[in-house]
Design a protein around this motif. Sequence first.
Motif, PDB file in Angstrom:
ATOM      1  N   PRO A  68     -28.292   6.733 -53.624  1.00 12.47           N
ATOM      2  CA  PRO A  68     -26.849   6.969 -53.678  1.00 12.47           C
ATOM      3  C   PRO A  68     -26.436   7.716 -54.956  1.00 12.47           C
ATOM      4  CG  PRO A  68     -27.305   4.772 -54.490  1.00 12.47           C
ATOM      5  CD  PRO A  68     -28.659   5.438 -54.237  1.00 12.47           C
ATOM      6  N   THR A  69     -25.427   8.569 -54.827  1.00 11.98           N
ATOM      7  CA  THR A  69     -24.822   9.232 -55.988  1.00 11.98           C
ATOM      8  C   THR A  69     -23.308   9.224 -55.802  1.00 11.98           C
ATOM      9  OG1 THR A  69     -26.725  10.739 -56.104  1.00 11.98           O
ATOM     10  CG2 THR A  69     -24.772  11.337 -57.383  1.00 11.98           C
ATOM     11  N   SER A  70     -22.607   8.532 -56.689  1.00 12.57           N
ATOM     12  CA  SER A  70     -21.150   8.458 -56.568  1.00 12.57           C
ATOM     13  C   SER A  70     -20.490   9.656 -57.231  1.00 12.57           C
ATOM     14  CB  SER A  70     -20.633   7.180 -57.226  1.00 12.57           C
ATOM     15  OG  SER A  70     -21.106   6.063 -56.523  1.00 12.57           O
TER      16      SER A  70
ATOM     17  N   TYR B 201     -25.212   9.694 -50.017  1.00  7.50           N
ATOM     18  CA  TYR B 201     -26.528   9.090 -49.798  1.00  7.50           C
ATOM     19  C   TYR B 201     -27.467  10.160 -49.258  1.00  7.50           C
ATOM     20  CZ  TYR B 201     -24.596   4.396 -50.289  1.00  7.50           C
ATOM     21  OH  TYR B 201     -24.008   3.253 -50.782  1.00  7.50           O
TER      22      TYR B 201
ATOM     23  N   VAL C 208     -22.753  -2.365 -52.533  1.00  7.13           N
ATOM     24  CA  VAL C 208     -23.358  -1.931 -51.270  1.00  7.13           C
ATOM     25  C   VAL C 208     -24.855  -1.710 -51.502  1.00  7.13           C
ATOM     26  CG1 VAL C 208     -23.416  -0.190 -49.448  1.00  7.13           C
ATOM     27  CG2 VAL C 208     -21.221  -0.898 -50.436  1.00  7.13           C
TER      28      VAL C 208
ATOM     29  N   THR D 281     -19.525   3.407 -58.225  1.00  2.00           N
ATOM     30  CA  THR D 281     -20.494   3.775 -59.273  1.00  2.00           C
ATOM     31  C   THR D 281     -21.889   3.446 -58.752  1.00  2.00           C
ATOM     32  OG1 THR D 281     -18.877   3.121 -60.971  1.00  2.00           O
ATOM     33  CG2 THR D 281     -21.159   3.449 -61.692  1.00  2.00           C
ATOM     34  N   SER D 282     -22.707   4.475 -58.586  1.00  2.00           N
ATOM     35  CA  SER D 282     -24.061   4.251 -58.082  1.00  2.00           C
ATOM     36  C   SER D 282     -25.011   3.908 -59.213  1.00  2.00           C
ATOM     37  CB  SER D 282     -24.570   5.505 -57.365  1.00  2.00           C
ATOM     38  OG  SER D 282     -23.787   5.740 -56.228  1.00  2.00           O
ATOM     39  N   SER D 283     -26.021   3.130 -58.872  1.00  2.00           N
ATOM     40  CA  SER D 283     -27.001   2.663 -59.849  1.00  2.00           C
ATOM     41  C   SER D 283     -28.399   3.132 -59.477  1.00  2.00           C
ATOM     42  CB  SER D 283     -26.969   1.132 -59.887  1.00  2.00           C
ATOM     43  OG  SER D 283     -28.104   0.629 -60.559  1.00  2.00           O
TER      44      SER D 283
ATOM     45  N   THR E 251     -24.620   0.648 -54.887  1.00  2.00           N
ATOM     46  CA  THR E 251     -23.396   1.260 -55.394  1.00  2.00           C
ATOM     47  C   THR E 251     -22.377   0.152 -55.638  1.00  2.00           C
ATOM     48  OG1 THR E 251     -23.835   3.323 -54.224  1.00  2.00           O
ATOM     49  CG2 THR E 251     -21.568   2.936 -54.923  1.00  2.00           C
TER      50      THR E 251
END
Lengths: 214, 214
Positions: A199-201, A209, B173, B200-202, B207
């Motif tokens: 995932p990348t926000s 995704y 999520v 915010t993705s990790s 996320t």
Amino acid sequence: MGQVRIHNFTVSLDGYATGEGQSLESPFGHAGMRLMSWAMGTHTFQGMFGELGDNNELDDSFARRWNDGIGAEIMGRNKFGPQRGPWADETWQGWWGDNPPFHTPTFVLTHHVRPSMVMQGGTSFHFLDASPVEALALAREAAGDRDIRIGGGPSTVRAFLAADLVDFMHVVVAPIVLGRGVRLWDGLESLEERFTIVPTSSSSGVTHYTCARR
Amino acid sequence: MGQVRIHNFTVSLDGYATGEGQSLESPFGHAGMRLMSWAMGTHTFQGMFGELGDNNELDDSFARRWNDGIGAEIMGRNKFGPQRGPWADETWQGWWGDNPPFHTPTFVLTHHVRPSMVMQGGTSFHFLDASPVEALALAREAAGDRDIRIGGGPSTVRAFLAADLVDFMHVVVAPIVLGRGVRLWDGLESLEERFTIVPTSSSSGVTHYTCARR
């Protein structure tokens, strides 16, 4: 052999890729343009549908990959138009005008086939009553060694995922709760075992995704 | 007056907050520990349940906020235990041993009330057959001017969101497709109109969504 790819496929937090009540005025039903509003903030989509405005660089970096190296698209009939059942007439040519943004052969899956149409700019529409495997074989023939894009809607994407025909999928999660419509993820339990999911926000509020086949 | 908060509440890509078939051996049913595996990579959760190992700093930054300023928790009975219906006996004291990690009064919503229990470390369990509004009034009394945490599970969180009683929600999520279980988002159409939602993705693959009441 070309890969099978999905791009810019957007779902709500609750997993709906389209709302309820698709019509000529509202291709996404009650969802309106909320699912795709992130896309309209990118030069990639602005270039397809209007003038260039502000560009979200991160969103655009993901969005612009959609057509690179693509030689054919497969879409479901509900992406092609709001009609259901037998065609009342054959004047409908899709939502996209005379020069659709695909610029390749485009195969429309439907139980109600009709003659092919050649549009401007390299797009042609071909209507198939076929399984995912059969449709993919025809699309591969048209695409040569280039990739095939599965263009949606959700039922079509799900059918290709269920048949394990997808190599790469870019899913965008929009920060909205649609509540009703057609879901993407149903029937795909443990999909993460077949894909590496990252995932990348984005500051636009969406999360991108990438799902690459392991 | 204290805020009503939800923290570290984890759902799958398809929106399930718990799997099917909860049992004594498997509090999350067929989901096993997959939903919470990100949490076990944080010092916050390791500190509650075992020895400290590697810490994902971003995940931990979100996780550690869960108990700051909290004066009471409200949870559903299915978070408290796997039993259903009338209590066969009253020996069950929750999943968490003699010294549960809550350290405040904790209200358990159930149609089958039983006597309160005082545990070590400041946790006490109180059983209520009450609506969200009624339970919140009692929790506020216990919490003084501190905040109230809604601890889950999904049906309880949904009931408080539907009643518009939540001020802040942190939803995580996880990049898995559970396929079945209990969903978080059902019945919450247009929730985004009431909350500012930021993702915010990790690097762990999850996320984090913060949802702050507008």
